[in-house]
Design a protein around this motif. Structure first.
Motif, PDB file in Angstrom:
ATOM      1  N   ILE A   1       0.186  -4.328  -3.328  1.00  0.00           N
ATOM      2  CA  ILE A   1       0.013  -4.234  -1.867  1.00  0.00           C
ATOM      3  C   ILE A   1      -0.478  -5.579  -1.322  1.00  0.00           C
ATOM      4  CG2 ILE A   1      -1.265  -3.096   0.002  1.00  0.00           C
ATOM      5  CD1 ILE A   1      -1.378  -0.589  -1.799  1.00  0.00           C
ATOM      6  N   ALA A   2      -1.437  -6.181  -2.040  1.00  0.00           N
ATOM      7  CA  ALA A   2      -1.965  -7.477  -1.593  1.00  0.00           C
ATOM      8  C   ALA A   2      -0.854  -8.512  -1.512  1.00  0.00           C
ATOM      9  CB  ALA A   2      -3.067  -7.944  -2.547  1.00  0.00           C
ATOM     10  N   LYS A   3       0.043  -8.450  -2.500  1.00  0.00           N
ATOM     11  CA  LYS A   3       1.150  -9.394  -2.510  1.00  0.00           C
ATOM     12  C   LYS A   3       2.084  -9.158  -1.312  1.00  0.00           C
ATOM     13  CE  LYS A   3       4.258 -11.013  -5.958  1.00  0.00           C
ATOM     14  NZ  LYS A   3       4.996 -10.720  -7.205  1.00  0.00           N
ATOM     15  N   ALA A   4       2.333  -7.894  -1.012  1.00  0.00           N
ATOM     16  CA  ALA A   4       3.185  -7.571   0.146  1.00  0.00           C
ATOM     17  C   ALA A   4       2.494  -7.975   1.446  1.00  0.00           C
ATOM     18  CB  ALA A   4       3.507  -6.069   0.145  1.00  0.00           C
ATOM     19  N   ILE A   5       1.168  -7.796   1.488  1.00  0.00           N
ATOM     20  CA  ILE A   5       0.425  -8.210   2.688  1.00  0.00           C
ATOM     21  C   ILE A   5       0.568  -9.721   2.890  1.00  0.00           C
ATOM     22  CG2 ILE A   5      -1.904  -8.504   3.659  1.00  0.00           C
ATOM     23  CD1 ILE A   5      -2.652  -5.815   2.313  1.00  0.00           C
TER      24      ILE A   5
ATOM     25  N   VAL B   1       4.850  -2.838   2.661  1.00  0.00           N
ATOM     26  CA  VAL B   1       3.998  -2.742   3.841  1.00  0.00           C
ATOM     27  C   VAL B   1       4.911  -2.780   5.065  1.00  0.00           C
ATOM     28  CG1 VAL B   1       2.167  -3.839   5.208  1.00  0.00           C
ATOM     29  CG2 VAL B   1       2.025  -3.806   2.710  1.00  0.00           C
ATOM     30  N   ARG B   2       4.931  -1.662   5.766  1.00  0.00           N
ATOM     31  CA  ARG B   2       5.798  -1.552   6.943  1.00  0.00           C
ATOM     32  C   ARG B   2       4.930  -1.607   8.191  1.00  0.00           C
ATOM     33  NH1 ARG B   2       9.342   3.814   5.705  1.00  0.00           N
ATOM     34  NH2 ARG B   2      10.486   3.053   3.899  1.00  0.00           N
ATOM     35  N   VAL B   3       5.072  -2.692   8.921  1.00  0.00           N
ATOM     36  CA  VAL B   3       4.336  -2.803  10.176  1.00  0.00           C
ATOM     37  C   VAL B   3       5.237  -2.264  11.285  1.00  0.00           C
ATOM     38  CG1 VAL B   3       3.101  -4.347  11.738  1.00  0.00           C
ATOM     39  CG2 VAL B   3       3.212  -4.871   9.270  1.00  0.00           C
TER      40      VAL B   3
ATOM     41  N   LYS C   1       3.003 -11.522   2.125  1.00  0.00           N
ATOM     42  CA  LYS C   1       4.342 -11.783   2.669  1.00  0.00           C
ATOM     43  C   LYS C   1       4.417 -11.415   4.146  1.00  0.00           C
ATOM     44  CE  LYS C   1       6.930 -10.998  -1.632  1.00  0.00           C
ATOM     45  NZ  LYS C   1       7.996 -10.168  -2.232  1.00  0.00           N
ATOM     46  N   VAL C   2       3.710 -10.319   4.517  1.00  0.00           N
ATOM     47  CA  VAL C   2       3.683  -9.922   5.930  1.00  0.00           C
ATOM     48  C   VAL C   2       3.016 -11.026   6.760  1.00  0.00           C
ATOM     49  CG1 VAL C   2       2.585  -8.325   7.569  1.00  0.00           C
ATOM     50  CG2 VAL C   2       3.805  -7.427   5.571  1.00  0.00           C
ATOM     51  N   ILE C   3       1.932 -11.569   6.219  1.00  0.00           N
ATOM     52  CA  ILE C   3       1.225 -12.627   6.959  1.00  0.00           C
ATOM     53  C   ILE C   3       2.127 -13.860   7.083  1.00  0.00           C
ATOM     54  CG2 ILE C   3      -0.748 -14.213   6.873  1.00  0.00           C
ATOM     55  CD1 ILE C   3      -2.329 -11.890   5.531  1.00  0.00           C
ATOM     56  N   ALA C   4       2.819 -14.175   5.993  1.00  0.00           N
ATOM     57  CA  ALA C   4       3.714 -15.354   6.027  1.00  0.00           C
ATOM     58  C   ALA C   4       4.808 -15.172   7.078  1.00  0.00           C
ATOM     59  CB  ALA C   4       4.313 -15.582   4.643  1.00  0.00           C
ATOM     60  N   LYS C   5       5.374 -13.958   7.100  1.00  0.00           N
ATOM     61  CA  LYS C   5       6.410 -13.677   8.103  1.00  0.00           C
ATOM     62  C   LYS C   5       5.810 -13.688   9.505  1.00  0.00           C
ATOM     63  CE  LYS C   5      10.365 -11.976   9.819  1.00  0.00           C
ATOM     64  NZ  LYS C   5      10.943 -10.655   9.565  1.00  0.00           N
ATOM     65  N   GLY C   6       4.611 -13.104   9.614  1.00  0.00           N
ATOM     66  CA  GLY C   6       3.914 -13.081  10.900  1.00  0.00           C
ATOM     67  C   GLY C   6       3.686 -14.490  11.427  1.00  0.00           C
TER      68      GLY C   6
ATOM     69  N   ALA D   1      -6.060   1.717   2.210  1.00  0.00           N
ATOM     70  CA  ALA D   1      -6.126   1.388   3.634  1.00  0.00           C
ATOM     71  C   ALA D   1      -7.241   0.379   3.904  1.00  0.00           C
ATOM     72  CB  ALA D   1      -6.341   2.660   4.455  1.00  0.00           C
ATOM     73  N   GLN D   2      -8.315   0.462   3.123  1.00  0.00           N
ATOM     74  CA  GLN D   2      -9.404  -0.519   3.285  1.00  0.00           C
ATOM     75  C   GLN D   2      -8.897  -1.935   3.016  1.00  0.00           C
ATOM     76  OE1 GLN D   2     -12.496   2.133   1.027  1.00  0.00           O
ATOM     77  NE2 GLN D   2     -13.605   0.337   1.757  1.00  0.00           N
ATOM     78  N   LEU D   3      -8.089  -2.073   1.969  1.00  0.00           N
ATOM     79  CA  LEU D   3      -7.535  -3.388   1.648  1.00  0.00           C
ATOM     80  C   LEU D   3      -6.697  -3.909   2.814  1.00  0.00           C
ATOM     81  CD1 LEU D   3      -6.638  -5.745  -0.228  1.00  0.00           C
ATOM     82  CD2 LEU D   3      -4.860  -4.206  -1.113  1.00  0.00           C
ATOM     83  N   VAL D   4      -5.842  -3.042   3.336  1.00  0.00           N
ATOM     84  CA  VAL D   4      -4.948  -3.468   4.411  1.00  0.00           C
ATOM     85  C   VAL D   4      -5.749  -3.807   5.666  1.00  0.00           C
ATOM     86  CG1 VAL D   4      -2.984  -2.787   5.850  1.00  0.00           C
ATOM     87  CG2 VAL D   4      -3.092  -2.050   3.460  1.00  0.00           C
ATOM     88  N   SER D   5      -6.711  -2.966   5.964  1.00  0.00           N
ATOM     89  CA  SER D   5      -7.557  -3.200   7.132  1.00  0.00           C
ATOM     90  C   SER D   5      -8.308  -4.517   6.989  1.00  0.00           C
ATOM     91  CB  SER D   5      -8.533  -2.023   7.290  1.00  0.00           C
ATOM     92  OG  SER D   5      -9.433  -2.270   8.339  1.00  0.00           O
TER      93      SER D   5
END
Lengths: 268, 164, 787
Positions: free
Chosen positions: C556-560, C487-489, C562-567, C513-517
């Motif tokens: 993807i959920a797992k990567a998300i 997941v590249r923000v 990690k994005v939230i944790a980093k965020g 995209a629905q999951l990410v959204s």
């Protein structure tokens, strides 16, 4: 496809002259049999003469006794023609059952008749209605026209210009489709005319379209589906393939004939 | 080689082509209109359906030279700029497509069907009229729904002559 | 639920290009300077090649090369592989014959690749192919799987009796005991007819070689470009993995047939370097019939033992599976581990034993086709269940209820541990939707019109979300079956998701995209799903076995996460709070218990400008990757009810009602899920009523075009009634199970159960064509007359 030269005459005379002087020439009208065959390299004419720009081949005319249809008339035009629907509704219905909408926009009466595919629909109508096939040289009775698989009475270079269908008292067409190709596995055209009944069968015969005389005799005595009960066609001389063996085709001839008579009887 | 001229999606085109060129090849290879697809060799799948002088035909079974002087509309010519044709919009709205490969032919067939059968065409007629179009993804259920909805929308939308 | 989140029927993002004709399939692509490949294929089912004279072809206009198996061997190009090792009962490994991309010494099926011609134009390549003279010594061929083991014809030297393996699963002794004490035994001989997948887009490939970087690019119609790259590099040896880029752009349907690594793309890549030009190949439909991997083709003897109460005691199955002339990429797994472990169905069955002999024949390779093994298993179980109920005089719905598994997790005798399900709920709902209680009335009404009406059930289960890598490794798989995602923000807060799953109709660009959204609160239009390019996506195992939701989205959920944790780390600096006090909700990072918050997009920008934290404390950027390896298969299940009306005069069967109630766990997009169900049903009905690949005794394929192979059409179906029940899957973070194959798995048994119900006897095989049904209806009439 193998290479060919393309010609597009604008009159029947030009077309006839071209085919007379060109080597190994073939006519193309709707192209729905010829082009797939050429794509598979099963046919490779050196010259292709396109009949689509010849106005003399178009048009539908209705007289008191017959409907005459130009060879270049598309299946969809026959199906939608008010004249055909009023005079010979079974013929319009038959045209509506050929191929699919896009095919019906291209495929022509003349092409179908001249090709005489053993599973095509129009040959059954021609034979069933005692039609006359008119060429640039002569008139040929349907009974004398269809000679076998993909064979007709047409001579080299002869062009079907129109087909004249006498208006019957009643007629009906029923088709059981080959489930894959949608061609007729068995198609039966039944017509009651002054003095005779005709039953023409397509799709089933190993030698192409044919008349079922026993059924004609019974129906002449009484034109009703009941007259055919108990009558079955012999499997002999019928096609047998992965879609239907001869016995099944023979059985379907009986069923489709009865249903065609019902359709004819139920009109009005 | 032989010369051919026709009007495609409202644009005049002229080209020198091998006589063997099918209309679908001319569209895809010469004009780079790749929305019209080829799914079979026997005129049965309908992925190549375009409108020739306003009528649906299978572009795999016509020589380009036979289209001399004709008006051809392909899927690329259906929308009005960025505004989708009502049938295109209906396919999207009703999930009438999955992989998208049969879709251009389906949509062109659907528009032709509505032109001939009217906007209140029923489910049974739609199914029957699709006899020359194959789809392997949708089971046709949503295609039929989309066409019924698209037909109604076509009646409501001001009828565009869409280059044909 | 938001308008674009999980559970919403979001309209598909990908459709804009598909409805406007601007999708990009392989055949829509053209590379500068490309040449065209045409394959000369074997006209014989089995022949030795004595000599190939290519002189005339080489002299033909426009010809750049004519290549044969000898050239492949000279360049040390490896054989195509089968990536799943099966061991026979006696412990010996399966007998895999060599599978060169171009025939070497022998051709083994009609359509086998003899030579390739590369020319300036396709027409020139075809012309030249006709000029190749091949001297064949025609050998006896075997095409019938039931005859293969006794045949004089020998397809491969390594397998003298044409047997690839003699495999089994389950406890034979326990099953023998169960049958010994049975009150009733049902026996059926079943054929699972051979199918041709027929994705509407034919396979295609463009191979390209760049001498400057000594690297290759392959554009191909693939469901799994990374697997293609791995096989082409590690086994076939075209190029090292880092020198090969595989791109699978828009792909027009796969259904399994585009999983495999075929001869054609191998040859295009190899030839591109040889001639120094890109090489393009696009299959004609007849080539697809001849040389795409086919599906199914089982011959089976099956028995079910029940006690006096109608409880199932055991199932015994013996199957011969036709694998064709060569082992395709996953061929060996389909009739073994994707088949026998499903023979418990949704039922509590104490003992199951299954033997499978995989055989070679002189026919196209057979491999996974939508459902892959599970439709075959379901057909066995559900035909047995229906016939047993009939023979016991029990209502088929009651018989099933009596035997359903009630407690979870449930360990079957054939490997699987079902994690969750509620089969009663699906059945009850299906009975209601199908108006089962008034079926008798409808049947009488049909009879008045001279028609035979029948109703049939299929209560299926499938194993999807393929699969835990360790588990499949222990069963012989050559690869792990996890999935990867990234997941590249971007600094502006828009997002690219790179996934190893591949979409060829499933709508991943929307559902993913629905999951990410849903998770990040980012508008769906600001999310792009990237797939199908090995240079962009790090790795992936691709899409098959209904795995993209359960495995691909879980990654993807797992990567998300990690994005939230980093965020949160970034937000802690921005909001001047400790990381532990930051919570992420509704697209905002908030300091717990305060009104201090920052939107996701602001934190993304802060992560990239890195003004609020030092590089020693925290790395700049917001991009996370994850690999997800499932802990179990998932077990979608459901009940399909088919109602038919037969015209006994013609044998024509009409499907008059179809009811499907499926439990796919959590549903991301119900519109898309229902679409998958519809499509699956159509393929299953196709198998039951229309489709079959027919070879004649000499090995010629009689059904090599749509003139002879019947594809289902719109008119063949009624509108489908689709319902759902939900038991969330506990084995993955999203609770999803997978829906891509259910219809194709459930449908065949439902149709045949309905037809046999209408006919009053069990004697009909698939496909139940009008011809077959007419014969069977005559038999019914003779029986009735005799009674």
């Amino acid at each position: 496809m193998y290479a060919f030269a393309f010609h597009r005459p604008t009159s029947l005379r030009q077309a006839a002259s071209l085919v007379g002087k060109l080597e190994d020439a073939k006519f193309i009208a709707g192209g729905h049999t010829l082009l797939p065959t050429m794509k598979q390299r099963l046919a490779g004419p050196a010259n292709l003469i396109d009949l689509n720009a010849i106005p003399e081949l178009a048009g539908i005319e209705r007289s008191a006794r017959a409907v005459t249809i130009g060879a270049l008339t598309r299946h969809a035009e026959v199906a939608e023609s008010k004249d055909v629907r009023e005079a010979i509704p079974a013929l319009a219905e038959l045209a509506q059952m050929i191929g699919d909408p896009a095919v019906r926009h291209r495929g022509t009466l003349g092409g179908s008749v001249a090709n005489n595919d053993p599973a095509a629909d129009y040959p059954a109508a021609c034979l069933g209605l005692a039609a006359t096939i008119v060429t640039n040289k002569r008139k040929i009775a349907a009974d004398d026209f269809f000679k076998g698989l993909f064979e007709t009475a047409l001579e080299e270079g002869e062009i079907v210009t129109r087909v004249s269908f006498p208006i019957p008292q009643r007629a009906g067409y029923m088709k059981f489709r080959n489930p894959a190709s949608r061609y007729a596995l068995v198609g039966v055209f039944v017509a009651k005319r002054a003095g005779e009944v005709r039953v023409a069968v397509t799709g089933a015969g190993a030698n192409g379209v044919f008349r079922w005389k026993e059924a004609e005799e019974r129906l002449k005595a009484r034109f009703a589906a009941k007259s055919l009960v108990g009558l079955s066609h012999s499997p002999e001389g019928l096609n047998s393939d992965i879609h239907a063996d001869a016995q099944y085709r023979a059985h379907l001839i009986g069923v489709m004939a009865r249903r065609a008579v019902e359709a004819a009887s139920n009109r009005e | 080689m032989a010369a051919v001229s026709m009007t495609v999606n409202g644009r005049s085109v002229t080209a020198d082509i091998d006589p063997r060129t099918l209309l679908v090849q001319f569209l895809r290879e010469d004009l780079r209109l790749t929305g019209t697809h080829v799914g079979c060799d026997t005129s049965q799948c309908g992925a190549c359906v375009v409108h020739l002088d306003g009528k649906a035909v299978k572009a795999c079974t016509i020589l380009a030279l036979q289209c001399e002087g004709a008006h051809v509309t392909t899927i690329e010519g259906l929308a009005n700029g960025t505004e989708l044709h009502p049938m295109q919009a209906a396919f999207r709205e009703h999930h009438g497509l999955q992989c998208g490969f049969c879709t251009p032919g389906m949509i062109m067939t659907a528009v032709d069907l509505v032109n001939r059968k009217g906007s209140d065409v029923d489910e049974h007629t739609i199914r029957h009229e699709l006899e020359g179009n194959l789809c392997r993804c949708t089971g046709y259920h949503n295609i039929v729904k989309a066409i019924a909805a698209g037909a109604r929308a076509m009646a409501q939308a001001p009828l565009r002559q869409a280059a044909e | 639920m938001t308008a674009t989140g999980i559970g919403a029927p979001v309209r598909r993002k990908e459709d804009q290009r598909f409805v406007t004709g601007t999708g990009r399939y392989v055949d829509d692509l053209n590379r500068p300077g490309q040449a065209y490949a045409y394959f000369l294929r074997s006209p014989h089912a089995h022949a030795a090649i004595r000599r190939i004279d290519k002189a005339a072809a080489l002299a033909s206009p426009g010809v750049l090369a004519v290549l044969t198996g000898e050239d492949l061997a000279a360049d040390k190009i490896g054989n195509l592989i089968c990536g799943w090792m099966i061991h026979s009962k006696d412990g010996t490994p399966m007998k895999a014959g060599p599978h060169p991309a171009l025939a070497q010494g022998k051709v083994r099926y009609v359509g086998d690749h003899v030579a390739v011609v590369i020319a300036e134009t396709l027409l020139q390549a075809k012309d030249a192919a006709e000029a190749i003279v091949v001297d064949y010594e025609v050998l006896p061929a075997v095409v019938d799987p039931a005859e293969a083991q006794k045949s004089q014809a020998q397809v491969h030297e390594v397998a003298p009796d044409n047997t690839v393996f003699r495999w089994h699963l389950g406890d034979k002794a326990a099953v023998d005991q169960a049958f010994a004490r049975a009150k009733h035994i049902t026996k059926l001989s079943l054929t699972n007819n051979r199918l041709v997948p027929n994705a509407m887009e034919p396979r295609a490939a463009i191979g390209e070689y760049d001498p400057g970087t000594d690297s290759f690019t392959l554009y191909t119609t693939s469901q799994n470009p990374h697997v293609a790259r791995l096989v082409l590099s590690a086994f076939i040896g075209i190029a090292p993995e880092h020198k090969l880029r595989v791109i699978a752009p828009d792909v027009g349907g796969g259904f399994g047939s585009k999983i495999f690594i075929y001869a054609e793309e191998t040859v295009c890549l190899w030839a591109a370097r040889k001639i120094g030009r890109p090489v393009k190949w696009n299959a004609e439909r007849t080539e697809a019939f001849l040389a795409d991997a086919h599906g199914r083709d089982h011959v089976t003897e099956a028995e079910m033992a029940v006690d006096e109460d109608g409880r199932i005691l055991g199932i015994r199955v013996s199957t011969i599976a036709n694998l064709g002339a060569y082992l395709s990429t996953f061929a060996s797994s389909v009739p073994t581990y994707l088949y026998a472990p499903l023979l418990s169905g949704p039922y509590d069955i104490p003992a199951i034993y299954c033997e499978v002999d995989g055989v070679y024949t002189n026919t196209a390779p057979v491999d996974a086709y939508r459902g892959a093994g599970r439709p075959e298993a379901t057909f066995v179980v559900e035909r047995l269940a229906e016939v047993t109920a009939r023979q016991l005089g029990m209502d088929p719905a009651k018989f099933r209820k009596k035997n359903y598994i009630r407690n979870f997790p449930h360990q079957t005798p054939v490997i699987m541990t079902y994690d969750v399900g509620d089969y009663h709920a699906s059945l009850e709902k299906a009975l209601e939707l199908a108006d089962y209680k008034n079926f008798g009335k409808r049947k009488r009404e049909s009879a008045r019109r001279g028609k035979l009406r029948g109703i049939g059930f299929s209560s299926y289960i499938e194993a999807c979300g393929i699969a835990p890598s360790q588990a499949v490794g222990s069963l012989g798989a050559g690869v792990g079956l996890w999935e990867s995602a990234e997941v590249r923000v971007n600094p502006t807060g828009s997002i690219e998701v790179l996934t190893g799953s591949h979409s060829h109709g499933q709508g991943h660009e929307t559902t993913f995209a629905q999951l990410v959204s849903d998770r990040l609160g980012v508008p769906i239009e600001n999310i792009t799903i990237v797939h199908g390019d090995t240079d962009k996506v790090q790795f992936g195992m691709g899409t098959y076995g209904s795995r993209s939701g359960a495995v691909g989205m879980s990654a993807i959920a797992k990567a998300i996460d990690k994005v939230i944790a980093k965020g949160k780390k970034v937000a802690a600096h921005v909001l001047e709070a400790s990381e532990g006090d930051i919570e992420f909700k509704d697209g905002k990072f908030t300091v717990v218990g305060t009104d201090k918050s920052a939107a996701f997009g602001d934190i993304a920008l802060q992560a990239y400008i890195a003004h609020k934290f030092s590089g020693q404390e925290l790395e700049p950027g917001l991009k996370e990757g994850a690999f997800y390896d499932p802990t179990n298969f998932t077990f979608p299940a459901g009940v399909h009810i088919c109602e038919v009306e037969i015209d006994p005069e013609t044998g024509m069967t009409s499907i008059v009602n179809w009811t499907a109630v499926d439990d796919f766990g959590v549903v991301i997009n119900p519109m898309i899920v229902e679409g998958q169900v519809h499509g699956g049903i159509a393929q299953g009905v196709g198998q039951a009523l229309h489709e079959r690949a027919v070879y004649d005794a000499s090995g010629q394929l009689l059904t090599a075009s749509y003139m002879d192979y019947q594809m289902p059409r719109a008119e063949d179906f009624p509108p489908f009634t689709v319902g759902m029940t939900v038991t969330p899957c506990p084995s993955n973070p999203l609770g999803v199970k997978g829906c891509g194959e259910a219809g194709a798995i459930a449908a065949p048994a439902a149709v045949i159960n309905a037809i046999t119900d209408a006919l009053g006897h069990e004697d009909i095989a698939m496909p139940a064509t009008p011809h077959a049904v007419w014969r069977a209806a005559q038999k019914s009439q003779m029986r009735m007359a005799a009674e």
